[in-house]
Structures are given as structure tokens and as C-alpha cells.
Design a protein around this motif. Structure first.
Motif, mmCIF file in Angstrom:
data_model
loop_
_atom_site.group_PDB
_atom_site.id
_atom_site.type_symbol
_atom_site.label_atom_id
_atom_site.label_comp_id
_atom_site.label_asym_id
_atom_site.label_seq_id
_atom_site.Cartn_x
_atom_site.Cartn_y
_atom_site.Cartn_z
ATOM 1 N N PRO A 366 -1.738 -3.154 -7.353
ATOM 2 C CA PRO A 366 -2.694 -3.170 -6.247
ATOM 3 C C PRO A 366 -2.233 -4.063 -5.092
ATOM 4 O O PRO A 366 -1.421 -4.978 -5.286
ATOM 5 C CB PRO A 366 -3.962 -3.744 -6.876
ATOM 6 C CG PRO A 366 -3.636 -4.086 -8.268
ATOM 7 C CD PRO A 366 -2.196 -3.879 -8.521
ATOM 8 N N GLU A 367 -2.784 -3.775 -3.939
ATOM 9 C CA GLU A 367 -2.462 -4.497 -2.707
ATOM 10 C C GLU A 367 -2.569 -6.015 -2.872
ATOM 11 O O GLU A 367 -1.700 -6.766 -2.436
ATOM 12 C CB GLU A 367 -3.438 -4.011 -1.628
ATOM 13 C CG GLU A 367 -3.177 -4.539 -0.245
ATOM 14 C CD GLU A 367 -1.915 -3.943 0.377
ATOM 15 O OE1 GLU A 367 -1.500 -4.467 1.403
ATOM 16 O OE2 GLU A 367 -1.336 -2.985 -0.183
ATOM 17 N N THR A 368 -3.616 -6.454 -3.531
ATOM 18 C CA THR A 368 -3.859 -7.904 -3.652
ATOM 19 C C THR A 368 -2.694 -8.617 -4.325
ATOM 20 O O THR A 368 -2.402 -9.770 -4.025
ATOM 21 C CB THR A 368 -5.130 -8.148 -4.495
ATOM 22 O OG1 THR A 368 -6.046 -7.103 -4.221
ATOM 23 C CG2 THR A 368 -5.750 -9.481 -4.192
ATOM 24 N N TRP A 370 0.368 -8.037 -3.947
ATOM 25 C CA TRP A 370 1.408 -8.317 -2.953
ATOM 26 C C TRP A 370 1.031 -9.496 -2.084
ATOM 27 O O TRP A 370 1.889 -10.244 -1.630
ATOM 28 C CB TRP A 370 1.673 -7.085 -2.096
ATOM 29 C CG TRP A 370 2.323 -6.047 -2.933
ATOM 30 C CD1 TRP A 370 1.783 -4.883 -3.372
ATOM 31 C CD2 TRP A 370 3.624 -6.146 -3.506
ATOM 32 N NE1 TRP A 370 2.667 -4.230 -4.186
ATOM 33 C CE2 TRP A 370 3.807 -4.985 -4.285
ATOM 34 C CE3 TRP A 370 4.649 -7.094 -3.470
ATOM 35 C CZ2 TRP A 370 4.976 -4.743 -5.002
ATOM 36 C CZ3 TRP A 370 5.818 -6.849 -4.169
ATOM 37 C CH2 TRP A 370 5.971 -5.698 -4.924
#
Ligand code: HEM
Length: 401
Positions: A366-368, A370
Motif C-alpha cells: 500500500p501507498e502508506t 512507501w
């Protein structure tokens, strides 16, 4: 054990004092780690709580008493490279000591140091996270260290202190750490001098009621919060590590320990010996202090501040810290529980690691995750930049006030 009797034993003389202290130590605190597991392979087996760095300590006490330190700091400011001759003008006793202290141990293995350098580069994100954020959070849960840092000069300016400590961290992790053009030998020797000065100065602080600070045991404890902790975390996260890399990473820290003034008879020869030593001394040296809670808060505010452009909030930093060091240490450090972020980080971080290691495809990350990855990088970069503006210097006073 009453403070007075401990001090008296120390004053009453090396071996006798150490034996007395050993006899009076409770069985749970008895030093049983065998010097046969050390890099020296043998030793007297003296309890490292009662051993410091005798030669450096006497030297720094004398230099401080002679008022020589400001000039020494001035002369050492431009002493930066491993292969650089010492500057002219240093006091003869200091020069003599430093010439010996800067020598790599006979057991240093250049081949292993090169493998370690490559490993440090390849695993930089994990190592920086473990040593920077994790090591910081562990250090504040070590009462002897938290109090020493708090009441020494650097305790009044934690940003500067972290920047100085980062200079050391980056030196160890650099590709050329122990090559002639590297800086690791220099930073280790400077740090050894700083520690010896702190041993002398802190005892004069009205806030310092304890024994002589920074014993060999204290140094070993901190050492384990760095390589031993990082290696355990990487194994827990299932980061693939080859046997040669693991051995080399241990080796670079063995050499570093030696240059910091840790005696060879206490430096673990293998990871098994390191883990055994860590399990013996960390639990008895960790716990909560008012000073540790305050320092933790400062460190986590810095992390949140530096990463705020990425929308990394203090709650996320709290959760990252708790994830790294676990609930007990986080509670000792007074780190708030974060109902949303705590479980999220627990599930995100292992997925990020698996992606980094090519074990899962991108959609599963998920984005978080990164954002956390980038936040670690930014934090490191900030201190890397700060570190270029400052240098490790020998203190001449404690924290004011
Ligand atoms: C200073 C690293 C163990 C307390 C420093 C510095 C470095 C360093 C790089 C210089 C930065 C500065 O001056 O702020 C290490 C490493 C250790 C270790 C790698 C073990 C492997 C310890 C322990 C204690 C301690 C065990 C206390 C129990 C201090 C203090 C300063 C200092 C009080 C000086 C801060 C000041 O007055 O500015 N250490 N250290 N260190 N260290 Fe350590």
C-alpha cells in the motif's frame, strides 16, 4: 547495593574492588558470560560493570584539569581521514595515546570489512531505521545512558547531539569506512576521547548520583542496541542475508567496538556469543526514567518535524517507534499507543520488506508503506546534512543548569 560502599570498593583498587563487587552482586546479576566467547578467546572474566577505559580516562582527566581541551578540539577539527597524520601541536601524552588507539586490531580482516561495506550499502534503509530510530528509542530506555546523555553537555541540544551521533553512524556504514580515505577510525577515536571526558565530567554534576559512567558493560549494552538489535530485526523481517554478509557485518562492529575502547575479552566472537551476552545484560540495564521519557519525546518530535512534508504525523512516528522496539520498551519510553497506526504499521512494514526483497509484487504494497520508506530516507538525509556542519568534539562541561 549502597552507593557509598560501591564507590569505596572502586577506590580501594582494581582487582580487589572488582572481586568485591562481584561477590556482592545478586545471582541474577552475576556476570557469567565467558571470555572464551570473545574475540580475545580468553580473559580474566572480570565483571564489566567495574571496568572502564583506564588509560583514556586518566589522560582525559589530566587534559581537562590542565585546561588543554579547547586547543585539542581546535587542532582535531580538521583531523578527518583514517590515513591522516595527527596534527602538530597536540600534547605529547595525547598524541602517544591516539597513535596507538587509531591502530586497527591485529585480527581486523580487510576482506570482511569490504563485504560489510557492501552489505551496509545494500541494506541501508533497514540499518538506518534500526540504528537511527530503533537505537535511539532503545538508548532512552537504558537508565545509565539516558541519564548520562541528559546531564552531559549534549543533553541540552538534542538536535546537535543526534547530528554528531549520526556522523559516527554514517562513518560505520560508509563504503570506505575502514579504508584509508574513510573516517571511521577518526570518529571512533574521537568518541573514545569524548566518553573518557564524560566519565570525568559527569561525576562533578550535582545531578549525577551514580557510579562512574560508561563502564565496559554500559558500552556493551549500547553496542547490542546497534548491530545485535539490527541483525535480530532483519532476521525477524526475513530479509535474506548470506552467511558471509552476516559474519562481515558482525566483524565491522567488532572492529568498531575495539576502537571505541571496548576490551577484546568482552567483544563477542560470534553471533551466538553476541546474542547470549545481549540476553544477559540488556534486561538488567533497561527500564524507565524521567530523563529517558523526555529525551524520547524530543527525538520523536524531531522525526515528526523532519518528515511532516510527507504528511507523516507524530502518531505515525509513535507507531513506527513502538513497532521497532516493542511494547515494553515503548511503554518505558512513554510512547503513546496509537489505535489506528499501531496495527497498521504492524501489517504494513513486513509487506514493504517482502516487496523490497522481491518476494511480493507491487500491488500488495500500500501507498502508506512507501511514505514510511521515504520518511526514513528524509530523516537520515536531514541528519546527514546537519552532520556536515558539525564535528564530534570533546566536552569541557556538563549540561548547564
Ligand atoms: C558521545 C557513540 C556508548 C554516553 C558519543 C558520541 C558518539 C557516541 C558518536 C559523540 C557525539 C556527541 O558528542 O554528541 C557511542 C557508541 C557507543 C556509546 C557507538 C557504544 C557502542 C555510550 C554509553 C553511554 C554514552 C554506554 C552512557 C552510559 C555518551 C555521552 C556523550 C557521548 C554522555 C557525550 C554527549 C555530550 O556531552 O555532548 N557517543 N556511545 N555513550 N556518549 Fe556515547
Amino acid at each position: 547495593m549502597a552507593e557509598l560502599s560501591r564507590r569505596r570498593m572502586l577506590i580501594s583498587g582494581g582487582a580487589l574492588g572488582a572481586m568485591g563487587a562481584l561477590a556482592m552482586a545478586s545471582p541474577a546479576h552475576a556476570w557469567t558470560w565467558s571470555p572464551q566467547g570473545s574475540i580475545a578467546g580468553a580473559g580474566a572474566g572480570a565483571d564489566p560493570r567495574w571496568v572502564w577505559d583506564e588509560e583514556a580516562d586518566q589522560l582525559l582527566a589530566s587534559l581537562l584539569d590542565r585546561g588543554a581541551i579547547p586547543e585539542v578540539n581546535r587542532l582535531l577539527w580538521d583531523w578527518t581521514r583514517n590515513d591522516q597524520p595527527l596534527p602538530d601541536g597536540l600534547p605529547a601524552d595525547l598524541r602517544d595515546f591516539m597513535e596507538r588507539a587509531r591502530q586497527l586490531p591485529s585480527w581486523a580482516d580487510q576482506g570482511k570489512l569490504e563485504v560489510a561495506a557492501q552489505f551496509n550499502k545494500a541494506r541501508g534503509v533497514y540499518l538506518n531505521l534500526c540504528n537511527g530510530v530503533g537505537g535511539g528509542m532503545l538508548a532512552t530506555a537504558i537508565p545509565n545512558e539516558a541519564r548520562a546523555v541528559y546531564y552531559s553537555k549534549g543533553g541540552a541540544d538534542m538536535e546537535d547531539r543526534v547530528a554528531k551521533t549520526s556522523i559516527f553512524g554514517f562513518a560505520v556504514g560508509a563504503l570506505n569506512a575502514y579504508r584509508p580515505d574513510g573516517t571511521c577510525v577518526v570518529e571512533c577515536v574521537k568518541t573514545r576521547l569524548v566518553h573518557a571526558a564524560v566519565r570525568h565530567l559527569l561525576q562533578q554534576s550535582p545531578h549525577w548520583g551514580g557510579d562512574i559512567p560508561i563502564s565496559q558493560e554500559d558500552m556493551l549494552v549500547t553496542w547490542h542496541t546497534l548491530p545485535t538489535f539490527a541483525m535480530r530485526k532483519m532476521l525477524e523481517w526475513q530479509v535474506p542475508i548470506r552467511a558471509a554478509e552476516s559474519a562481515a557485518y558482525l566483524h565491522v562492529w567488532q572492529v568498531t567496538a575495539h576502537l571505541l575502547g571496548i576490551r577484546d575479552e568482552y567483544i563477542p566472537a560470534t553471533w551466538d556469543a553476541a546474542n547470549a551476552q545481549s540476553d544477559q545484560i540488556l534486561p538488567r540495564n533497561m527500564g524507565p526514567t524521567r530523563e529517558g521519557v523526555e529525551l524520547t519525546d524530543i527525538l520523536l518530535s524531531q522525526l515528526a518535524e523532519q518528515t511532516s512534508p510527507l504528511s507523516v504525523s507524530r502518531p505515525l512516528c509513535n507507531a513506527l517507534a513502538r513497532y521497532l522496539v516493542g511494547d515494553q520498551v515503548a511503554d518505558w519510553d512513554g510512547i503513546r499507543r496509537e489505535p489506528i497506526w499501531d496495527p497498521l504499521i504492524r501489517s504494513l512494514w513486513p509487506r514493504l520488506v517482502r516487496f523490497r526483497e522481491g518476494l511480493v509484487p507491487l500491488p500488495l504494497v500500500p501507498e502508506t508503506a512507501w511514505i514510511i520508506d521515504e520518511a526514513v530516507r528524509r530523516y537520515i538525509l536531514f541528519f546527514l546534512t546537519k552532520g556536515q556542519e558539525t564535528k564530534i568534539e570533546i566536552p569541557t562541561a556538563n549540561r548547564p543548569g
